[in-house]
Design a protein around this motif. Structure first.
Motif, short mmCIF file in Angstrom:
data_model
loop_
_atom_site.label_atom_id
_atom_site.label_comp_id
_atom_site.label_asym_id
_atom_site.label_seq_id
_atom_site.Cartn_x
_atom_site.Cartn_y
_atom_site.Cartn_z
N TYR A 36 32.48 -21.96 34.97
CA TYR A 36 33.69 -21.92 35.79
C TYR A 36 34.11 -23.32 36.21
CZ TYR A 36 31.59 -22.37 40.53
OH TYR A 36 30.97 -22.83 41.66
N PHE A 37 35.41 -23.57 36.05
CA PHE A 37 36.01 -24.87 36.36
C PHE A 37 36.69 -24.75 37.72
CE2 PHE A 37 35.53 -24.79 31.85
CZ PHE A 37 35.34 -26.12 31.47
N TYR A 38 36.47 -25.74 38.55
CA TYR A 38 37.10 -25.72 39.88
C TYR A 38 37.55 -27.13 40.23
CZ TYR A 38 32.60 -27.55 41.53
OH TYR A 38 31.49 -28.31 41.71
N PRO A 39 38.61 -27.23 41.07
CA PRO A 39 39.21 -28.55 41.33
C PRO A 39 38.32 -29.56 42.05
CG PRO A 39 40.79 -26.81 41.78
CD PRO A 39 39.48 -26.14 41.53
N LYS A 40 37.62 -29.17 43.12
CA LYS A 40 36.93 -30.20 43.91
C LYS A 40 35.84 -29.62 44.79
CE LYS A 40 38.64 -34.44 46.07
NZ LYS A 40 37.71 -35.19 45.29
N ASP A 41 34.71 -30.34 44.85
CA ASP A 41 33.60 -29.94 45.73
C ASP A 41 34.06 -29.89 47.18
OD1 ASP A 41 31.77 -29.82 43.66
OD2 ASP A 41 30.97 -31.82 43.98
N ASP A 42 33.52 -28.92 47.90
CA ASP A 42 33.66 -28.85 49.35
C ASP A 42 35.12 -28.77 49.84
OD1 ASP A 42 32.49 -28.46 51.75
OD2 ASP A 42 31.71 -30.49 52.00
N THR A 43 35.96 -28.07 49.08
CA THR A 43 37.31 -27.76 49.57
C THR A 43 37.31 -26.24 49.78
OG1 THR A 43 38.07 -27.58 47.27
CG2 THR A 43 38.48 -29.68 48.39
N PRO A 44 38.20 -25.69 50.60
CA PRO A 44 38.08 -24.28 51.00
C PRO A 44 37.96 -23.28 49.86
CG PRO A 44 39.72 -25.40 52.35
CD PRO A 44 39.31 -26.37 51.28
N GLY A 45 38.90 -23.30 48.89
CA GLY A 45 38.85 -22.32 47.80
C GLY A 45 37.63 -22.50 46.92
N CYS A 46 37.29 -23.73 46.63
CA CYS A 46 36.15 -24.03 45.75
C CYS A 46 34.83 -23.64 46.41
CB CYS A 46 36.14 -25.51 45.37
SG CYS A 46 37.64 -25.97 44.48
N THR A 47 34.76 -23.85 47.71
CA THR A 47 33.55 -23.48 48.44
C THR A 47 33.38 -21.97 48.46
OG1 THR A 47 33.69 -25.45 49.82
CG2 THR A 47 32.39 -23.62 50.69
N LYS A 48 34.49 -21.27 48.70
CA LYS A 48 34.47 -19.81 48.73
C LYS A 48 34.04 -19.25 47.38
CE LYS A 48 37.25 -16.15 50.38
NZ LYS A 48 37.96 -15.24 50.70
N GLU A 49 34.57 -19.83 46.31
CA GLU A 49 34.23 -19.37 44.96
C GLU A 49 32.76 -19.65 44.66
OE1 GLU A 49 36.09 -19.63 40.46
OE2 GLU A 49 36.35 -21.35 41.77
N ALA A 50 32.30 -20.85 44.99
CA ALA A 50 30.89 -21.22 44.74
C ALA A 50 29.95 -20.29 45.51
CB ALA A 50 30.65 -22.68 45.13
N CYS A 51 30.29 -20.01 46.76
CA CYS A 51 29.44 -19.13 47.58
C CYS A 51 29.46 -17.70 47.05
CB CYS A 51 29.85 -19.19 49.04
SG CYS A 51 29.49 -20.80 49.79
N GLY A 52 30.61 -17.30 46.47
CA GLY A 52 30.70 -15.98 45.84
C GLY A 52 29.76 -15.87 44.66
N PHE A 53 29.75 -16.89 43.81
CA PHE A 53 28.82 -16.90 42.67
C PHE A 53 27.37 -16.98 43.17
CE2 PHE A 53 32.45 -18.18 39.83
CZ PHE A 53 32.31 -17.13 38.93
N ARG A 54 27.15 -17.77 44.22
CA ARG A 54 25.80 -17.88 44.79
C ARG A 54 25.30 -16.50 45.23
NH1 ARG A 54 26.05 -20.27 50.48
NH2 ARG A 54 26.75 -18.15 50.83
N ASP A 55 26.15 -15.78 45.96
CA ASP A 55 25.73 -14.49 46.51
C ASP A 55 25.53 -13.43 45.44
OD1 ASP A 55 25.92 -15.83 48.91
OD2 ASP A 55 27.81 -14.90 49.51
N ALA A 56 26.23 -13.59 44.31
CA ALA A 56 26.10 -12.60 43.23
C ALA A 56 25.06 -13.01 42.19
CB ALA A 56 27.46 -12.42 42.54
N LEU A 57 24.43 -14.16 42.39
CA LEU A 57 23.50 -14.67 41.37
C LEU A 57 22.41 -13.67 40.99
CD1 LEU A 57 23.16 -17.13 39.52
CD2 LEU A 57 21.42 -17.94 41.10
N PRO A 58 21.81 -12.93 41.95
CA PRO A 58 20.79 -11.96 41.54
C PRO A 58 21.31 -10.96 40.50
CG PRO A 58 20.75 -12.25 43.92
CD PRO A 58 21.95 -13.01 43.40
N ASP A 59 22.59 -10.54 40.66
CA ASP A 59 23.17 -9.60 39.70
C ASP A 59 23.39 -10.25 38.35
OD1 ASP A 59 23.28 -7.50 41.57
OD2 ASP A 59 25.12 -8.32 42.42
N PHE A 60 23.82 -11.52 38.35
CA PHE A 60 24.00 -12.23 37.08
C PHE A 60 22.64 -12.46 36.41
CE2 PHE A 60 28.17 -13.31 38.90
CZ PHE A 60 28.99 -13.15 37.79
N SER A 61 21.63 -12.76 37.22
CA SER A 61 20.28 -13.02 36.67
C SER A 61 19.72 -11.78 35.98
CB SER A 61 19.33 -13.46 37.79
OG SER A 61 19.78 -14.69 38.31
N LYS A 62 20.02 -10.60 36.52
CA LYS A 62 19.53 -9.34 35.94
C LYS A 62 20.02 -9.17 34.51
CE LYS A 62 19.30 -6.59 40.09
NZ LYS A 62 20.36 -6.21 41.00
#
Length: 155
Positions: A36-62
């Motif tokens: 996934y491509f995102y514009p910039k570290d630590d900006t609101p949308g990018c942070t939200k997206e990164a945290c979304g992937f972080r929280d879903a990582l167990p499901d992706f790992s499965k």
């Protein structure tokens, strides 16, 4: 470098990553890859997206899927971003923009009437053989991670 095209081999890449590492598409054979491509570290949308992937990582790992976030930020910035939000996946630095260009995510944007070049928030799903199976462009963060997960599970 070829342009990203659904049903075709995904453009190859090798990029420096957080923690002083390196990542190459060829080293990920046998796993599904969510790039996934995102514009910039630590900006609101990018942070939200990164945290979304972080929280879903167990499901992706499965389903043996690897998540890689890509922006033109430096590795040092990635390290800070990763530490701040406890991101458990790789952040790759595409400082020269070659990977963004190959995937067609380096585009002209406009804000307040001013035109500039920037990264289009986009996600690509690559199968175990390195073939591009899904693409999302001009991503809206809400519901995006779930959509990508469903597509990856269906592969």
């Amino acid at each position: 470098m070829t342009m990203a095209e659904l049903g075709k081999k995904a453009p190859a890449f090798t990029m420096p990553t957080d923690g002083g590492g390196k990542i190459s598409l060829k080293d990920l054979k046998g796993q599904k890859v969510v790039l996934y491509f995102y514009p910039k570290d630590d900006t609101p949308g990018c942070t939200k997206e990164a945290c979304g992937f972080r929280d879903a990582l167990p499901d992706f790992s499965k389903i043996d899927a690897v998540i890689i976030g890509v922006s033109k930020d430096t590795v040092a910035k990635h390290d800070k971003f990763k530490a701040k939000y406890d991101l458990p996946f790789t952040l790759a630095s595409d400082e020269d923009g070659k990977v963004c260009e190959a995937y067609g995510t380096w585009i002209e944007k406009s804000m307040y009437g001013r035109k500039y070049m920037g990264i289009d928030r986009a996600t690509f799903l690559i199968d175990e053989k390195g073939v591009l199976r899904g693409e999302w462009r001009k991503v809206k963060v809400k519901g995006h991670v779930e959509e990508v997960l469903e597509a990856a599970q269906a592969l």
